[in-house]
Scaffold this motif. Sequence first.
Motif, PDB file in Angstrom:
ATOM      1  N   VAL A  12       0.837  -1.203   0.000  1.00 17.09           N
ATOM      2  CA  VAL A  12       0.000   0.000   0.000  1.00 17.09           C
ATOM      3  C   VAL A  12       0.872   1.253   0.000  1.00 17.09           C
ATOM      4  O   VAL A  12       0.616   2.209  -0.754  1.00 17.09           O
ATOM      5  N   ARG A  15       2.367   1.841  -3.474  1.00 20.22           N
ATOM      6  CA  ARG A  15       1.388   2.340  -4.445  1.00 20.22           C
ATOM      7  C   ARG A  15       1.034   3.811  -4.165  1.00 20.22           C
ATOM      8  O   ARG A  15       0.888   4.602  -5.094  1.00 20.22           O
ATOM      9  N   SER A  42      -5.931   5.874   0.979  1.00 18.98           N
ATOM     10  CA  SER A  42      -7.248   5.264   0.818  1.00 18.98           C
ATOM     11  C   SER A  42      -7.440   4.766  -0.606  1.00 18.98           C
ATOM     12  O   SER A  42      -8.002   3.685  -0.837  1.00 18.98           O
ATOM     13  N   ARG A  43      -6.958   5.552  -1.583  1.00 14.43           N
ATOM     14  CA  ARG A  43      -7.072   5.128  -2.976  1.00 14.43           C
ATOM     15  C   ARG A  43      -6.240   3.879  -3.239  1.00 14.43           C
ATOM     16  O   ARG A  43      -6.681   2.943  -3.913  1.00 14.43           O
ATOM     17  N   ILE A  45      -5.387   1.586  -1.057  1.00 16.04           N
ATOM     18  CA  ILE A  45      -6.046   0.450  -0.384  1.00 16.04           C
ATOM     19  C   ILE A  45      -7.164  -0.103  -1.254  1.00 16.04           C
ATOM     20  O   ILE A  45      -7.315  -1.321  -1.410  1.00 16.04           O
ATOM     21  N   GLU A  46      -7.944   0.812  -1.840  1.00 15.84           N
ATOM     22  CA  GLU A  46      -9.058   0.368  -2.690  1.00 15.84           C
ATOM     23  C   GLU A  46      -8.553  -0.313  -3.954  1.00 15.84           C
ATOM     24  O   GLU A  46      -9.076  -1.355  -4.370  1.00 15.84           O
ATOM     25  N   GLU A  47      -7.531   0.255  -4.599  1.00 19.02           N
ATOM     26  CA  GLU A  47      -7.004  -0.315  -5.845  1.00 19.02           C
ATOM     27  C   GLU A  47      -6.379  -1.689  -5.620  1.00 19.02           C
ATOM     28  O   GLU A  47      -6.514  -2.594  -6.456  1.00 19.02           O
ATOM     29  N   GLY A  49      -6.944  -3.717  -2.974  1.00 22.57           N
ATOM     30  CA  GLY A  49      -7.795  -4.655  -2.247  1.00 22.57           C
ATOM     31  C   GLY A  49      -7.215  -5.049  -0.905  1.00 22.57           C
ATOM     32  O   GLY A  49      -7.425  -6.168  -0.425  1.00 22.57           O
ATOM     33  N   TYR A  50      -6.488  -4.123  -0.282  1.00 24.97           N
ATOM     34  CA  TYR A  50      -5.894  -4.418   1.026  1.00 24.97           C
ATOM     35  C   TYR A  50      -6.988  -4.608   2.072  1.00 24.97           C
ATOM     36  O   TYR A  50      -7.929  -3.811   2.166  1.00 24.97           O
ATOM     37  N   VAL A  51      -6.880  -5.692   2.835  1.00 25.05           N
ATOM     38  CA  VAL A  51      -7.846  -5.986   3.883  1.00 25.05           C
ATOM     39  C   VAL A  51      -7.111  -5.997   5.214  1.00 25.05           C
ATOM     40  O   VAL A  51      -6.164  -6.761   5.409  1.00 25.05           O
ATOM     41  N   ARG A  52      -7.560  -5.162   6.104  1.00 28.17           N
ATOM     42  CA  ARG A  52      -6.965  -5.117   7.433  1.00 28.17           C
ATOM     43  C   ARG A  52      -7.423  -6.340   8.221  1.00 28.17           C
ATOM     44  O   ARG A  52      -8.616  -6.634   8.291  1.00 28.17           O
TER      45      ARG A  52
END
Length: 340
Positions: A12, A15, A42-43, A45-47, A49-52
């Motif tokens: 993340v 990127r 945030s962008r 993470i969305e691109e 597909g990072y999952v906490r």
Amino acid sequence: MGARLPVSIRDVALRAGVSVGTVSNVLNRPDEVSADSVVRVSRAIEELGYVRNDAARKLRAGVSTTVGFVVLDGQNPFYNDVVRGAEDEASRHGIAVLYGNTDEDPARERLYLDLFEEQQVRGVLIAPYGDITARLQKLRARGIATVLVDRFSGDGRFSSVSVDSVVGGRMAVEHLIEAGRRRIAFVGGPFDIRQVNDRLAGARVAAEDSGAHIDLEVVATSAMTVEDGVAAGARILARPRREWPDALFAANDLLALGLLQSLVVEGRMLVPDDIAIIGFDDISFAAAAAVPLSSIRQPSRMIGRTALRIVLEEAADPDSIPRQTVFQPELVVRASTRPR
């Protein structure tokens, strides 16, 4: 095709074009981060597909009361002292340490890591054999914090606690050169172990930078035990006398004690008159040897305490930034390297 590794906080950060620390702050303390950084992270993470992994966070925060510790050689007093340091720190936190000895066997290493994963320990401390990055990433993806012990994490993916073995190797050979030795043999192996390579690298730097003509050879061993040291000493004694080195730098104290035993028992070489010997680790037996052994000291218990503290901190905060703790070695001079 192998299974795709989960997206990490480092991915993340790459990127988004920010530091890992910034990503961690966005996830945990967004009020401390600029609005622009929040948007970029945030962008990303969305691109990606990072999952906490909140399930992992809960596991790390307190469900498990055990930490696994995998060491290279359970017969080496150095690792016993490191484990003792970890146990001392663990007891302060109400944690138990589960201990496994690989005996430099990759299969046994895999066995212990599988066992600790099944037991869902809070974290794993490991002095690894070879490169096990992929296996440790799998553990971390399962919610188990991991810290390298006695091994520097070159790529920074994992926290590590180590001693600068290159500096230690250089210190050992510089000391031998200052004591008037010129034909030096490095005794150690296998070279799959990072610490062995680092200590040899430091020895070579000292020889090259000395300004004197230093003959530095390598006497390879299959392991770092007293028995391998005895065998290496026998091979050296089997040479013509004119080919004997006048100093030995052993990759650890067990090898050095085996070399000392071989040479003294045979009685054909006097230590340190004919040959000087220095080891690495400064285990308790070094000072009590027939000829007290010079060595490069590692702060073994401090290494264990520090590694245990870090793994608990990372278990509580899986988004924390990996850190590299590197202690400096110390030269301990005794009779085995007395100047001529």
